[in-house]
Design a protein around this motif. Structure first.
Motif, PDB file in Angstrom:
ATOM      1  N   GLN A  66      -5.770  -5.379   6.545  1.00  0.00           N
ATOM      2  CA  GLN A  66      -6.963  -4.917   5.981  1.00  0.00           C
ATOM      3  C   GLN A  66      -8.117  -3.485   6.377  1.00  0.00           C
ATOM      4  N   LYS A  67      -9.031  -4.079   5.609  1.00  0.00           N
ATOM      5  CA  LYS A  67      -9.883  -2.828   6.090  1.00  0.00           C
ATOM      6  C   LYS A  67     -10.985  -3.799   7.039  1.00  0.00           C
ATOM      7  N   THR A  68     -11.513  -2.917   8.071  1.00  0.00           N
ATOM      8  CA  THR A  68     -12.420  -3.785   8.831  1.00  0.00           C
ATOM      9  C   THR A  68     -13.685  -2.378   9.059  1.00  0.00           C
TER      10      THR A  68
ATOM     11  N   TYR B  68       0.986  -1.119   0.106  1.00  0.00           N
ATOM     12  CA  TYR B  68      -0.016   0.218   0.121  1.00  0.00           C
ATOM     13  C   TYR B  68       1.313   1.532  -0.767  1.00  0.00           C
TER      14      TYR B  68
ATOM     15  N   ILE C 284     -15.346   2.536   9.473  1.00  0.00           N
ATOM     16  CA  ILE C 284     -13.820   1.853   9.366  1.00  0.00           C
ATOM     17  C   ILE C 284     -12.525   2.013  10.030  1.00  0.00           C
ATOM     18  N   ASP C 285     -12.071   1.235   9.761  1.00  0.00           N
ATOM     19  CA  ASP C 285     -10.933   1.754  10.000  1.00  0.00           C
ATOM     20  C   ASP C 285      -9.708   0.380   9.200  1.00  0.00           C
ATOM     21  N   ASP C 286      -9.228   1.330   8.351  1.00  0.00           N
ATOM     22  CA  ASP C 286      -8.375   0.580   7.327  1.00  0.00           C
ATOM     23  C   ASP C 286      -6.979   0.509   6.840  1.00  0.00           C
TER      24      ASP C 286
ATOM     25  N   SER D  32      -1.416   3.091   6.921  1.00  0.00           N
ATOM     26  CA  SER D  32      -1.607   2.279   6.587  1.00  0.00           C
ATOM     27  C   SER D  32      -0.205   0.796   6.591  1.00  0.00           C
TER      28      SER D  32
ATOM     29  N   GLN E  17     -17.675   6.720   6.717  1.00  0.00           N
ATOM     30  CA  GLN E  17     -18.132   7.266   4.938  1.00  0.00           C
ATOM     31  C   GLN E  17     -18.759   8.332   5.115  1.00  0.00           C
TER      32      GLN E  17
ATOM     33  N   THR F 285      -8.759   5.759  10.830  1.00  0.00           N
ATOM     34  CA  THR F 285      -9.811   5.871  11.251  1.00  0.00           C
ATOM     35  C   THR F 285     -10.768   6.675  10.858  1.00  0.00           C
TER      36      THR F 285
ATOM     37  N   THR G  70      -5.247   0.183   4.866  1.00  0.00           N
ATOM     38  CA  THR G  70      -5.446  -0.580   3.255  1.00  0.00           C
ATOM     39  C   THR G  70      -5.115   1.018   2.294  1.00  0.00           C
ATOM     40  N   LEU G  71      -5.409   2.115   3.111  1.00  0.00           N
ATOM     41  CA  LEU G  71      -5.338   3.626   2.343  1.00  0.00           C
ATOM     42  C   LEU G  71      -3.766   3.262   1.608  1.00  0.00           C
TER      43      LEU G  71
END
Lengths: 475, 439
Positions: free
Chosen positions: A313-315, A118, A291-293, A302, A363, A360, A295-296
Motif C-alpha cells: 500500500q501507499k502510506t 505491481y 510518501i512511502d509507497d 514495491s 511529492q 520513499t 505500489t509503484l
C-alpha cells in the motif's frame, strides 16, 4: 505462479498443515504468530577483462515461525520444508510466550485471495539462456570502451533473483507472492595523464526476464562512461555550511536517511527516535509531503504483500509538513492502535520482519529546476550519491555525494566530487525552502540495512533546495 | 575437531561435480548454530534460535569459474548439475584455475583456541540473565537514560573444506557477543542521543563483565548530551581505538592486488615505498590465539602465515589471492585479511590528549566514504572537543575530509590500547592537521 495450490506444492504444505504449525505456536501468552515459507534463487554473471568467466548462484529454501507476545518476539526457522522440522521451529519460537495454556486452535481462510500485482512478468530470468545474458554484457562492455579512449577497466555484473513466499498468520489470513528483481551494475575506471578515476552506475527493478530486451545498452554505456570521465574535471567544493540543491531522483537518499528511518515505528514505540510522540505535529515546511509507497509499478521497493501478510500500500508519512503516520509492522500497529501499513519486511525466512521502507519519495512542488538553481548565489548541486547513515535518536544523518556541480551566481559551473553531507533530520526538513515540479523515482540498486538485515528499496525526489547544510570537503 | 558428516558431504559433492564435468572444485560444508537474545525494560524482547547448514561449491571448468551456495541439500545433486551447466556456458579465461597444490598447508596448527566447548553449553536462561543484568546496569547509570536494549548472541560453527586437487581442512569455532544500545534524553537540544557498547570474543571468559557492558554503553551515550557543531578548521585528531578500526581498514583495503589490477587503489605501485608515517607498522597475523580472524588457510587454501604489510610506513606486501597473483604477476600471499595488528605505542590516549592543547577526540564515524582510487575521503564524525586534556564540549554533525595518503603521513602517535573485540587490533591513533568541517 498465480494459484495457492502451486505455492502449497512448492513448500510441501497445505492449509491443514499450516493450521497445525500456527496452533503449535500459539501457546501461553502468545498473541499472534505467523509462518513464512520462502524459496529464493539468485544468479549473477560477472564480466572483467572483457570476459564473462565468473558466475554465482544461490538456492535457498526454508520456513520461519514467529511468535509474538504483546510486543515481544520469539523466532526460529528451518532450512528443511519437512513438517516436523517446522513444528520444531514453532516450539522453539514459542519460548517467548512462556509455558501457559496449550495451543489455541487456528483456522485459516481457504482459499487465499489473489493479490494485486505491481510487478507482472511473463518470462522467468532463469529460463533465459546464459549466452543471451552474456551477449548483453558483451555489447555493454564494447560500447563503454568505444565511448572514450580514457576508459581502461570495465567490470559489469548482471544479477537476478526470484523469491516465492507463502505467509500464513494466526489472524486466519494466508497470502502468497512471487517477486523477480534484476540488478545491472557497471564499474568503470579511466586514466588521463597519469590520473585515475573510477565510478559506478547501476539499474534495478522488479521485472521478469522479458526486461532484458528493454535495457537501453547505449544509454547505460554512455551514463557509466560519462559519470567516470566527468570526475577528471571535478574538484572538491569549499567546506562548511552552505545552500545545497539536491537533484531529482537519487536525492531521495535525503528522505531515506534524514526522516525515513526515524519514522519506522519500532524506533518510536521504544521512544528512541527523534520523531517519537510527534504524530500530528509540524516537522517540516508546508511544501513537504512525503510518501512511502509499496505500489509503484516495477519499483525495486514495491511489494504486493509484505512479509507478514499485509497488502502492499501507499502510506502518507508527512502531509504538508505535518507528521501523519509511522511505518508499521503488525507489532507496532497493535501498540499504536492503528492498521498495519504493509511495511513489515525481512531479508529472508531466517529473519523476523521489522518495519522497513519501500519506495520513499517527496511529492513535487511548484518550482522549476532552473528557478531553484538560479536562486543560489554560492552552493553546490548534488547529483549522484552512494551511501548514507543515520543516528535515529539524535537525528544526525549523512549521505555521500559522488558527483555534482558548484553553483556560482545562480549558474552550474565546475563539477564536484566525493563530499559527505551531514545534518540533522528535523533541522534539514525545516530548511527545505524550494521544492521542484520534477519528481523522479530513481531506478538504482538501492538496498537498506537495519539490524543485520538488507532489503531492496527505492527512493525518489523532485529537485529541492536546502538553505543550509554542512558540506564536508578538504580545503 | 573433524565432523565426519561434513567431510562425507564434501567428498560426495566433489565427486558428483566431477562426474558432471567439473575439472576441479572447492567444496565447503558448514554448520552454524546460534542463539540471539534482546532484553528491554527488564523483559525478554526477542529470542531467536537458528541452526544453519549449507554447502558452498566453487567449480573450475576449462577457464570458467562459478560459485554456488546450496541450502536445499536434499536436492544437492540437482543443484550441482545446474551449477556445472551454468559454468559451461561462460566464456573462458585461462587465468581461472584452482590454487596450485604447493601453496596448501603442510601442517595445521591446533593451538589457535578458536573453540570454547563451554559456549555450546550456555542455555537460554543463562543468556537471558546476563542480558538482563547488562540492561539493568545501563538503566541505572543515570536518570537521563530512556532506553537500553541489551543483546546477547552466542553460537558455534563447523566448516569442512575440500580442494579437489588434494587438500582438506576443517575449522571449528565458537563466539559470544554481548552489549547494549543506550538512548538518553537531551532536553536542551530536544534530541535522544544513542550509543552502544559491544564485545565479541571466542571464549566465554574473555567477555567483559555485564556491569562493564551496561555502564559503558550508558556512559558513551551520556557524554553526547549537549553535542553541537564546533568551528571548522584544522585540528589534531585523536581517533578512539574502536573508531580507528575503520580508518586503518580503509587504508589496508587499498593494499589489494585485485584493486591494483583494476587501477582502483591509491596504494597501487607503492611496494617498497613510504606510504604512511614511519611509526605505522601493520601485520596480518592468522595465528593469534583466540583471534576472531585466526585460521590455518584462507579461502584459496593458501597456507596462513604472519605477514608484514606495512613496516615503518613502507609497503612490503599486497593482499594477493591466487587468481590475482596470476593476473598481476605478484606472488600469492592471501586475498583476505585474518587479524590485522597495528603495532601499538607506549602512551595512553588520556596521556596523549594532555599534550595536544585543543584537539578533537573522535568516538564515532557516521556515513561518509573513501574513494579507493584516489584516496580522497569525507566522513562524518562525533566526539569530544578537548582542551588541555579535558572534554569541554561533545561535538557532532561535523566532517573530516582529506586524502588517505596525507592523513596517514600525518599520523603522529599510536597509543597503547589496541581494540580487542575486532579482527583489527588497532590502538587509538593521533593525527595532526586534519580538516574538520563544522560551523
Amino acid at each position: 505462479m498465480k494459484e495457492f495450490h502451486n505455492y502449497a506444492e512448492m513448500f510441501k504444505t497445505d492449509i491443514h498443515a499450516m493450521e497445525k504449525i500456527l496452533s503449535e505456536a500459539m501457546t501461553g501468552s502468545a498473541t499472534y504468530s505467523d509462518v513464512f515459507f520462502q524459496k529464493h534463487t539468485a544468479h549473477t554473471i560477472s564480466m572483467e577483462d572483457s570476459k564473462v568467466s565468473k558466475a554465482f548462484s544461490c538456492a535457498d529454501t526454508g520456513a520461519g515461525v514467529r511468535v509474538v507476545a504483546d510486543d515481544r518476539t520469539g523466532y526460529s526457522f528451518s532450512e528443511s520444508l519437512d513438517h516436523k522440522s517446522i513444528i520444531s521451529a514453532a516450539r522453539t519460537a514459542r519460548y517467548i510466550a512462556g509455558h501457559g495454556a496449550s495451543g489455541q486452535s487456528i483456522s485459516l481462510t481457504s482459499p487465499p485471495k489473489a493479490l494485486n500485482t505491481y510487478y507482472p512478468s511473463s518470462t522467468m530470468w532463469e529460463d533465459l539462456p546464459v549466452p543471451s545474458k552474456i551477449d548483453i554484457l558483451n555489447s555493454l562492455n564494447d560500447r563503454i570502451f568505444s565511448s572514450d579512449p580514457r576508459i581502461c577497466r570495465v567490470r559489469i555484473s548482471l544479477s537476478h533473483e526470484s523469491s516465492y513466499k507463502l505467509v500464513a498468520c494466526s489472524d486466519s489470513t494466508v497470502s502468497f507472492d512471487f517477486q523477480p528483481i534484476y540488478s545491472l551494475r557497471v564499474f568503470c575506471t579511466a586514466e588521463q595523464h597519469g590520473t585515475v578515476e573510477s565510478n559506478q552506475y547501476g539499474l534495478s527493478g522488479s521485472y521478469g526476464g522479458e526486461h532484458l530486451e528493454n535495457l537501453n545498452i547505449d544509454e547505460i554505456a554512455a551514463e557509466a562512461a560519462e559519470r567516470t570521465i566527468l570526475l577528471f574535471s571535478a574538484r572538491r567544493p569549499n567546506p562548511g555550511q552552505q545552500p545545497v540543491v539536491l537533484d531529482a531522483g537519487s536525492s531521495g537518499i535525503l528522505l531515506h536517511e534524514a526522516i525515513g528511518h526515524g519514522l519506522e515505528a519500532d524506533f518510536n514505540r521504544k521512544g528512541i527516535s527523534v520523531f517519537s510522540n510527534r504524530i500530528n505535529t509540524k516537522i517540516a515546511e508546508p511544501a513537504v509531503t512525503i510518501i512511502d509507497d509499496g505500489t509503484l509499478p516495477h519499483a525495486r521497493g514495491s511489494i504486493n504483500v509484505d512479509d507478514e501478510g499485509v497488502s502492499g500500500q501507499k502510506t502518507a508519512l508527512v502531509e504538508h509538513g505535518i507528521l501523519r503516520s509511522y511505518m508499521h509492522d503488525r507489532i507496532s500497529a497493535k501498540y499504536y492502535g492503528v492498521a498495519p501499513t504493509g511495511n513489515g519486511r525481512r531479508e529472508s525466512f531466517r529473519n523476523a520482519p521489522l518495519p522497513r521502507m519501500r519506495t520513499t519519495y517527496m511529492q513535487p512542488g511548484p518550482d522549476t529546476r532552473e528557478e531553484i538553481i538560479s536562486s543560489v548565489k554560492n552552493g553546490i548541486l548534488a547529483h549522484s550519491f552512494t551511501n548514507g547513515q543515520v543516528y535515529i535518536g539524535a537525528g544526525d544523518f549523512t549521505f555521500f555525494v559522488k558527483s555534482g556541480y558548484l553553483i556560482e551566481n545562480g549558474k552550474l559551473t565546475a563539477p564536484v566530487k566525493d563530499v559527505n553531507l551531514i545534518g540533522n533530520g528535523p533541522d534539514v526538513l525545516s530548511k527545505i525552502c524550494m521544492v521542484g515540479n520534477d519528481l523522479s523515482i530513481d531506478s538504482g540498486t538501492w538496498s537498506c540495512g537495519k539490524q543485520g538485515q538488507s532489503v531492496p528499496v527505492s527512493l525518489g525526489h523532485p529537485t529541492i533546495k536546502v538553505s543550509s547544510i554542512t558540506v564536508g570537503s578538504a580545503l | 575437531m573433524n565432523n565426519p558428516s561434513l567431510q562425507e558431504l564434501c567428498r560426495s559433492a566433489a565427486s558428483y561435480a566431477k562426474s558432471c564435468g567439473a575439472e576441479n572444485c572447492i567444496v565447503a560444508a558448514v554448520i552454524y548454530n546460534s542463539t540471539e537474545i534482546e532484553v528491554r525494560e527488564s523483559a525478554l524482547e526477542y529470542i531467536e534460535r537458528s541452526i544453519q547448514r549449507h554447502l558452498d561449491i566453487e567449480i573450475f571448468l576449462n577457464g570458467r569459474y562459478s560459485v554456488h551456495t546450496i541450502t536445499d541439500l536434499q536436492n544437492m545433486e540437482r543443484h550441482i548439475q545446474h551449477a556445472v551447466s551454468i559454468t559451461k556456458a561462460l566464456s573462458p579465461d585461462t587465468d581461472r584455475c584452482i590454487t596450485d597444490a604447493s601453496l596448501f598447508p603442510r601442517s595445521m596448527r591446533d593451538n589457535l583456541e578458536l573453540y570454547d566447548p563451554s559456549v555450546r553449553r550456555i542455555n537460554e536462561t543463562e543468556a537471558i540473565t546476563s542480558a538482563k543484568e547488562i540492561e539493568s546496569f545501563g538503566r541505572a547509570a543515570d536518570k537521563s537514560v530512556i532506553s537500553v536494549t541489551a543483546h546477547w548472541n552466542h553460537g558455534w560453527s563447523e566448516r569442512f573444506t575440500l580442494f579437489s586437487n588434494g587438500f582438506e581442512g576443517c575449522r571449528t569455532s565458537s563466539f559470544i557477543s554481548a552489549g547494549a544500545e543506550t538512548t538518553v534524553i537531551d532536553k536542551k537540544n530536544n534530541t535522544r542521543p544513542e550509543a552502544g557498547y559491544s564485545s565479541m570474543v571466542r571464549h566465554r571468559h574473555d567477555l567483559p563483565g555485564n556491569e562493564t557492558a551496561g555502564r559503558e554503553s550508558a556512559n558513551r551515550a551520556l557524554i553526547k548530551i549537549g553535542q553541537q557543531k564546533t568551528a571548522s578548521g584544522s585540528y589534531p585528531l585523536v581517533v578512539e581505538n574502536r573508531a580507528a578500526v575503520r580508518l586503518i581498514s580503509s587504508f589496508i583495503a587499498a593494499l589489494s592486488a585485485e584493486k591494483c589490477y583494476h587501477k582502483n587503489s591509491f596504494l597501487c605501485g607503492m611496494r617498497s615505498k613510504q606510504a604512511a608515517s614511519p611509526i605505522l607498522s601493520v601485520i596480518d597475523d592468522p595465528f593469534l590465539p583466540r583471534g576472531l580472524g585466526s585460521r590455518n588457510f584462507d579461502s584459496d587454501g593458501i597456507a596462513a602465515r604472519p605477514r608484514v604489510f606495512l613496516e615503518e610506513g613502507i609497503v612490503k606486501e599486497y593482499f594477493t589471492s591466487w587468481f590475482y597473483s596470476i593476473k598481476t604477476g605478484m606472488h600469492p600471499t592471501t586475498g583476505s585479511r585474518s587479524n590485522i595488528v597495528v603495532q601499538p605505542g607506549t602512551r595512553t590516549p588520556a596521556h596523549v590528549r594532555k599534550d595536544l592543547g585543543t584537539c578533537i577526540m573522535v568516538t564515532n564515524f557516521i556515513g561518509g566514504n573513501t574513494n579507493m582510487t584516489t584516496g580522497d575521503f569525507s566522513i562524518g564524525i562525533q566526539g569530544q572537543l578537548i582542551k588541555n586534556g579535558r572534554m569541554v564540549q561533545p561535538v557532532n554533525e561535523m566532517n573530516i575530509s582529506g586524502n588517505m595518503l596525507e592523513l596517514f603521513e600525518n599520523l603522529a602517535e599510536i597509543c597503547n590500547d589496541p581494540y580487542p573485540y575486532s579482527t583489527v587490533k588497532c590502538p587509538s591513533l593521533v593525527f595532526t592537521d586534519v580538516h574538520v568541517s563544522g560551523l
